[in-house]
Design an enzyme around this catalytic site. Structure first.
Site, mmCIF file in Angstrom:
data_model
loop_
_atom_site.group_PDB
_atom_site.id
_atom_site.type_symbol
_atom_site.label_atom_id
_atom_site.label_comp_id
_atom_site.label_asym_id
_atom_site.label_seq_id
_atom_site.Cartn_x
_atom_site.Cartn_y
_atom_site.Cartn_z
ATOM 1 N N LYS A 1 39.929 34.060 42.960
ATOM 2 C CA LYS A 1 39.002 34.249 43.644
ATOM 3 C C LYS A 1 38.360 34.571 44.061
ATOM 4 O O LYS A 1 37.503 34.400 44.505
ATOM 5 C CB LYS A 1 39.921 33.103 45.102
ATOM 6 C CG LYS A 1 40.950 32.397 45.299
ATOM 7 C CD LYS A 1 41.984 32.349 46.092
ATOM 8 C CE LYS A 1 43.051 31.831 46.245
ATOM 9 N NZ LYS A 1 44.270 33.026 48.016
ATOM 10 N N LYS B 1 33.557 49.330 37.770
ATOM 11 C CA LYS B 1 34.633 50.708 37.919
ATOM 12 C C LYS B 1 34.647 51.231 36.805
ATOM 13 O O LYS B 1 36.172 50.784 36.721
ATOM 14 C CB LYS B 1 35.326 50.086 39.086
ATOM 15 C CG LYS B 1 35.151 50.278 40.408
ATOM 16 C CD LYS B 1 36.483 50.173 41.151
ATOM 17 C CE LYS B 1 36.439 50.035 42.456
ATOM 18 N NZ LYS B 1 37.854 49.579 43.035
ATOM 19 N N ASP C 1 38.945 40.752 48.521
ATOM 20 C CA ASP C 1 39.741 40.676 49.354
ATOM 21 C C ASP C 1 40.788 42.017 48.912
ATOM 22 O O ASP C 1 40.761 42.846 47.958
ATOM 23 C CB ASP C 1 40.208 39.806 48.732
ATOM 24 C CG ASP C 1 41.481 39.594 47.379
ATOM 25 O OD1 ASP C 1 40.984 40.234 46.492
ATOM 26 O OD2 ASP C 1 42.769 40.148 47.451
ATOM 27 N N PHE D 1 38.353 51.397 46.613
ATOM 28 C CA PHE D 1 38.827 50.134 47.495
ATOM 29 C C PHE D 1 37.626 49.234 47.951
ATOM 30 O O PHE D 1 37.499 49.585 49.214
ATOM 31 C CB PHE D 1 39.732 49.739 47.741
ATOM 32 C CG PHE D 1 40.303 48.266 47.888
ATOM 33 C CD1 PHE D 1 40.818 48.093 46.771
ATOM 34 C CD2 PHE D 1 40.531 47.655 48.222
ATOM 35 C CE1 PHE D 1 41.387 47.017 46.318
ATOM 36 C CE2 PHE D 1 40.953 45.859 48.852
ATOM 37 C CZ PHE D 1 40.788 46.298 47.408
ATOM 38 N N VAL D 2 37.068 48.223 47.302
ATOM 39 C CA VAL D 2 35.944 46.984 48.411
ATOM 40 C C VAL D 2 36.064 46.644 48.868
ATOM 41 O O VAL D 2 37.290 45.960 47.838
ATOM 42 C CB VAL D 2 34.818 47.640 47.576
ATOM 43 C CG1 VAL D 2 34.739 48.941 47.515
ATOM 44 C CG2 VAL D 2 35.047 46.569 46.278
ATOM 45 N N ASP E 1 37.343 46.796 37.025
ATOM 46 C CA ASP E 1 38.320 47.534 36.894
ATOM 47 C C ASP E 1 38.989 48.295 36.027
ATOM 48 O O ASP E 1 38.287 49.109 35.639
ATOM 49 C CB ASP E 1 39.148 47.204 38.621
ATOM 50 C CG ASP E 1 40.167 48.279 39.182
ATOM 51 O OD1 ASP E 1 39.418 49.548 39.266
ATOM 52 O OD2 ASP E 1 41.204 48.356 39.868
ATOM 53 N N ASP F 1 34.147 39.281 40.098
ATOM 54 C CA ASP F 1 33.727 39.954 40.826
ATOM 55 C C ASP F 1 33.607 41.202 40.628
ATOM 56 O O ASP F 1 32.724 41.826 41.061
ATOM 57 C CB ASP F 1 34.434 39.646 42.395
ATOM 58 C CG ASP F 1 35.886 39.916 42.037
ATOM 59 O OD1 ASP F 1 36.319 40.409 40.674
ATOM 60 O OD2 ASP F 1 37.119 39.501 42.675
#
Ligand code: IMP
Ligand code: MG
Length: 186
Positions: free
Chosen positions: A47, A135, A163, A156-157, A107, A104
């Site tokens: 999402k 990242k 989310d 952590f964003v 990582d 989004d």
């Protein structure tokens, strides 16, 4: 600014609404030049992509289509497990299509490494990866994005779609989460 019950859980603003808007338009312009004659298919990874995707396709006014795929890979609230599962598959035949995959954040790379291979197996002609955040320090799989909004620090964003345990997606900017919030969590 709108009222918020979430600001208090964030340490600081990493990218403001204004910075995001400007950068998304730049990405839209670059994609416009690269794909103007290609009728690409934008594929958002749900999402987390939902706000970025909505803004990016409007920032890139080319004839194109929009599709989504949903995956889950999380072992706990804040780290990917490496075990990627498709929870909502493509509804389109992507054979011979030029895909613009919209994520989004890149990582560990587990999610996009899996998806890039999956799209190739399904016959995509090309797979271009656009990620709002990268990242690179956390990478476990050999995968790179073709277009990157921001190269983010190893923190952590949340916000703008991202989310923590399904919450904070509606924060309009991207903020660093207070570590005590996720570290004290089971
Ligand atoms: P990867 O498979 O480890 O590359 O992770 C990709 C997914 O992990 C993203 O689509 C996000 O949903 C999630 N993720 C990774 N880092 C963060 C973060 O800092 N905040 C929120 N979600 C994150
Ligand atoms: Mg995600």
């Amino acid at each position: 600014m709108a009222k918020s019950t979430m600001d208090q859980d964030l340490l600081r603003v990493l990218y403001s609404e204004e910075q995001i808007r400007t950068r998304v338009q730049e990405l839209g312009d670059e994609l416009f030049e690269a794909f103007r004659d290609k009728n690409p298919l934008f594929v958002g990874v749900l999402k987390g992509c939902f706000l970025f995707m909505a803004d990016l396709v409007r920032a890139c006014q080319i004839k194109s289509e929009v599709e989504f795929i949903a995956v889950s890979s999380y072992g706990n609230g804040y780290e990917s497990s490496g075990n990627v599962q498709i929870t909502r598959d493509l509804q389109y035949d992507i054979t011979g299509r030029d895909l613009i995959v919209v994520e989004d954040i890149l990582d560990s790379g587990n999610t996009l490494y899996f998806l890039a291979q999956y799209f190739k197996t399904k016959g995509a002609r090309s797979v271009t990866i656009v990620t709002l955040l990268d990242k690179p320090e956390r990478r476990e799989k050999p995968i790179k994005a073709d277009y990157i909004g921001f190269t983010a620090p190893n923190e952590f964003v949340v916000g703008y779609g991202l989310d923590f345990k399904q919450q904070y997606r509606n924060v309009p900017y991207i903020g660093v989460m207070k570590p005590e919030i996720y570290e004290n969590d089971d």
